[in-house]
Motif scaffolding. Structure first.
Motif, PDB file in Angstrom:
ATOM      1  N   ASP A  48      15.091  36.992 -15.563  1.00  0.00           N
ATOM      2  CA  ASP A  48      14.955  37.853 -14.394  1.00  0.00           C
ATOM      3  C   ASP A  48      16.345  38.324 -13.984  1.00  0.00           C
ATOM      4  OD1 ASP A  48      14.247  39.148 -12.084  1.00  0.00           O
ATOM      5  OD2 ASP A  48      13.869  37.323 -10.921  1.00  0.00           O
ATOM      6  N   ILE A  49      16.789  39.454 -14.555  1.00  0.00           N
ATOM      7  CA  ILE A  49      18.141  39.960 -14.327  1.00  0.00           C
ATOM      8  C   ILE A  49      18.110  40.938 -13.154  1.00  0.00           C
ATOM      9  CG2 ILE A  49      20.091  41.190 -15.338  1.00  0.00           C
ATOM     10  CD1 ILE A  49      19.079  40.259 -18.097  1.00  0.00           C
ATOM     11  N   ARG A  50      18.817  40.597 -12.098  1.00  0.00           N
ATOM     12  CA  ARG A  50      18.828  41.399 -10.883  1.00  0.00           C
ATOM     13  C   ARG A  50      20.201  42.057 -10.726  1.00  0.00           C
ATOM     14  NH1 ARG A  50      15.288  37.682  -6.681  1.00  0.00           N
ATOM     15  NH2 ARG A  50      13.791  36.937  -8.241  1.00  0.00           N
ATOM     16  N   VAL A  51      20.217  43.357 -10.776  1.00  0.00           N
ATOM     17  CA  VAL A  51      21.468  44.124 -10.705  1.00  0.00           C
ATOM     18  C   VAL A  51      21.566  44.782  -9.334  1.00  0.00           C
ATOM     19  CG1 VAL A  51      22.795  46.020 -11.702  1.00  0.00           C
ATOM     20  CG2 VAL A  51      21.421  44.536 -13.187  1.00  0.00           C
ATOM     21  N   ARG A  52      22.709  44.590  -8.679  1.00  0.00           N
ATOM     22  CA  ARG A  52      22.931  45.190  -7.363  1.00  0.00           C
ATOM     23  C   ARG A  52      24.282  45.912  -7.356  1.00  0.00           C
ATOM     24  NH1 ARG A  52      21.668  39.730  -3.845  1.00  0.00           N
ATOM     25  NH2 ARG A  52      23.501  39.076  -5.030  1.00  0.00           N
ATOM     26  N   GLY A  53      24.332  47.042  -6.662  1.00  0.00           N
ATOM     27  CA  GLY A  53      25.584  47.754  -6.463  1.00  0.00           C
ATOM     28  C   GLY A  53      26.059  48.575  -7.641  1.00  0.00           C
ATOM     29  N   LEU A  54      25.178  48.896  -8.585  1.00  0.00           N
ATOM     30  CA  LEU A  54      25.614  49.640  -9.771  1.00  0.00           C
ATOM     31  C   LEU A  54      26.187  51.005  -9.411  1.00  0.00           C
ATOM     32  CD1 LEU A  54      25.871  49.749 -12.838  1.00  0.00           C
ATOM     33  CD2 LEU A  54      23.510  50.580 -12.951  1.00  0.00           C
ATOM     34  N   ASP A  55      25.770  51.570  -8.292  1.00  0.00           N
ATOM     35  CA  ASP A  55      26.299  52.870  -7.884  1.00  0.00           C
ATOM     36  C   ASP A  55      27.795  52.830  -7.583  1.00  0.00           C
ATOM     37  OD1 ASP A  55      23.885  54.108  -8.193  1.00  0.00           O
ATOM     38  OD2 ASP A  55      23.334  54.070  -6.074  1.00  0.00           O
ATOM     39  N   HIS A  56      28.363  51.645  -7.446  1.00  0.00           N
ATOM     40  CA  HIS A  56      29.810  51.538  -7.260  1.00  0.00           C
ATOM     41  C   HIS A  56      30.574  51.824  -8.555  1.00  0.00           C
ATOM     42  CE1 HIS A  56      29.637  50.217  -3.173  1.00  0.00           C
ATOM     43  NE2 HIS A  56      29.005  49.095  -3.431  1.00  0.00           N
ATOM     44  N   VAL A  57      29.882  51.815  -9.681  1.00  0.00           N
ATOM     45  CA  VAL A  57      30.521  52.099 -10.973  1.00  0.00           C
ATOM     46  C   VAL A  57      30.410  53.597 -11.242  1.00  0.00           C
ATOM     47  CG1 VAL A  57      30.534  51.624 -13.445  1.00  0.00           C
ATOM     48  CG2 VAL A  57      29.884  49.817 -11.831  1.00  0.00           C
ATOM     49  N   PRO A  58      31.528  54.310 -11.410  1.00  0.00           N
ATOM     50  CA  PRO A  58      31.449  55.750 -11.700  1.00  0.00           C
ATOM     51  C   PRO A  58      30.666  56.015 -12.990  1.00  0.00           C
ATOM     52  CG  PRO A  58      33.702  55.108 -11.147  1.00  0.00           C
ATOM     53  CD  PRO A  58      32.929  53.842 -11.319  1.00  0.00           C
ATOM     54  N   ARG A  59      29.906  57.086 -12.992  1.00  0.00           N
ATOM     55  CA  ARG A  59      29.113  57.413 -14.171  1.00  0.00           C
ATOM     56  C   ARG A  59      29.950  58.039 -15.274  1.00  0.00           C
ATOM     57  NH1 ARG A  59      23.132  59.408 -12.179  1.00  0.00           N
ATOM     58  NH2 ARG A  59      22.877  57.873 -10.499  1.00  0.00           N
ATOM     59  N   THR A  60      31.066  58.654 -14.910  1.00  0.00           N
ATOM     60  CA  THR A  60      31.952  59.276 -15.887  1.00  0.00           C
ATOM     61  C   THR A  60      33.391  58.973 -15.503  1.00  0.00           C
ATOM     62  OG1 THR A  60      32.038  61.369 -14.654  1.00  0.00           O
ATOM     63  CG2 THR A  60      30.333  61.167 -16.359  1.00  0.00           C
ATOM     64  N   GLY A  61      34.290  59.190 -16.441  1.00  0.00           N
ATOM     65  CA  GLY A  61      35.709  58.998 -16.180  1.00  0.00           C
ATOM     66  C   GLY A  61      36.137  57.558 -16.374  1.00  0.00           C
ATOM     67  N   GLY A  62      37.431  57.377 -16.544  1.00  0.00           N
ATOM     68  CA  GLY A  62      37.977  56.049 -16.764  1.00  0.00           C
ATOM     69  C   GLY A  62      37.751  55.124 -15.583  1.00  0.00           C
ATOM     70  N   VAL A  63      37.458  53.869 -15.866  1.00  0.00           N
ATOM     71  CA  VAL A  63      37.278  52.864 -14.822  1.00  0.00           C
ATOM     72  C   VAL A  63      37.507  51.485 -15.421  1.00  0.00           C
ATOM     73  CG1 VAL A  63      34.767  52.765 -15.221  1.00  0.00           C
ATOM     74  CG2 VAL A  63      35.720  51.930 -13.067  1.00  0.00           C
ATOM     75  N   VAL A  64      38.187  50.634 -14.656  1.00  0.00           N
ATOM     76  CA  VAL A  64      38.322  49.224 -15.020  1.00  0.00           C
ATOM     77  C   VAL A  64      37.285  48.439 -14.235  1.00  0.00           C
ATOM     78  CG1 VAL A  64      39.808  47.184 -15.020  1.00  0.00           C
ATOM     79  CG2 VAL A  64      40.794  49.441 -15.462  1.00  0.00           C
ATOM     80  N   VAL A  65      36.472  47.677 -14.927  1.00  0.00           N
ATOM     81  CA  VAL A  65      35.546  46.755 -14.282  1.00  0.00           C
ATOM     82  C   VAL A  65      36.066  45.345 -14.531  1.00  0.00           C
ATOM     83  CG1 VAL A  65      33.198  45.844 -14.212  1.00  0.00           C
ATOM     84  CG2 VAL A  65      33.575  48.307 -14.536  1.00  0.00           C
TER      85      VAL A  65
END
Length: 269
Positions: A46-63
């Motif tokens: 049961d994988i529950r993902v929250r806050g994914l909208d904080h990750v940009p859909r395009t462009g460079g990003v460090v997670v």
């Protein structure tokens, strides 16, 4: 790994001719991702993902993610991939790339090896990927936490974000360590709850001190971590081996964890 013209190392599977902001997953990346997801589905996690909208859909990003298990890096990287087709380029120890079966997959999937004492090569490759619009996943603790709590952070994630001029997104996963972590597992866990949280991004500027940025990142991730543990569907049972000692669990204390890590580090020398 292929040598770039300027001496930097380009991640395998990364095509410098692809327009920035349009990263693609290699066929082997897609195959490996499908295999791992199948493992979780078979066990009905049961994988529950929250806050994914904080990750940009395009462009460079460090997670930047915590490291409690052998699977948390995949869980954090899988949500952007499943939702938007964004592959993650993971910075991982060279030993994973040297493994007989796992190594070829890591290389073909475009992940970035970190060789002890030669971190600048991985850093250069990561910054290049970020400037090309990639999502780079970093585990700032650099090793699995035996205490099942946050360790000290290295500043590399902040340095990369500053150098490439990209956001730095905190992420926390909790639960997969019950399946497979140091000295335990893999042990099948049916219907295992797993939490994956993404926090509000930091936007460090070129004049920011990486040490201050990484300290702020860790503070945010500690708050996210505590919330993930306290809101976990299975709770935080007193004495449970998979709950941090700080929260009443039976995991090793930070002192015992430090002793274990010191032993491991001496083995690297």
């Amino acid at each position: 790994m292929a040598e770039a013209d300027d001496g930097a190392i380009s991640p395998a599977g990364w095509d410098p001719d692809t327009p920035p902001g349009r990263p693609t997953a290699s066929p082997l990346y897609r195959t490996a991702a499908a295999a791992a997801l199948a493992l979780f589905r078979v066990q009905q996690w049961d994988i529950r993902v929250r806050g994914l909208d904080h990750v940009p859909r395009t462009g460079g990003v460090v997670v930047a993610a915590n490291h409690m298990s052998f699977w948390d890096f995949f869980l954090v990287g899988s949500a952007p991939y499943l939702q938007w087709g964004r592959p993650a380029r993971i910075l991982a120890k060279q030993s994973l790339f040297d493994a007989p079966l796992f190594g070829p997959v890591m290389r073909a999937a475009g992940h970035i090896p970190v060789t002890r004492g030669r971190g600048q090569r991985a850093y250069t490759a990561a910054v290049g990927a970020l400037q090309h619009g990639e999502l780079v996943l970093v585990l700032p603790e650099s090793t699995i936490s035996p205490a099942l709590d946050l360790l000290d952070f290295r500043a590399g994630a902040a340095r990369m974000a500053i150098a490439a001029g990209v956001p730095l997104v905190p992420a926390i996963s909790w639960g997969s360590h019950r399946f497979h972590t140091v000295k335990r597992g893999p042990t099948p866990r049916w219907r295992l709850p797993v939490t994956v949280d993404y926090g509000e991004p930091l936007h460090p500027g070129p004049d920011d001190d990486p040490r201050a940025v990484i300290a702020l990142l860790r503070d945010r991730m500690q708050a996210m971590f505590d919330e993930a543990v306290t809101t976990y569907p299975d709770g935080a049972p007193a004495g449970a081996w998979w709950v941090p000692a700080r929260l009443g669990g039976g995991a090793p204390t930070p002192e015992d964890a430090d002793h274990y890590l010191d032993t491991i580090r001496r083995g690297w020398r």
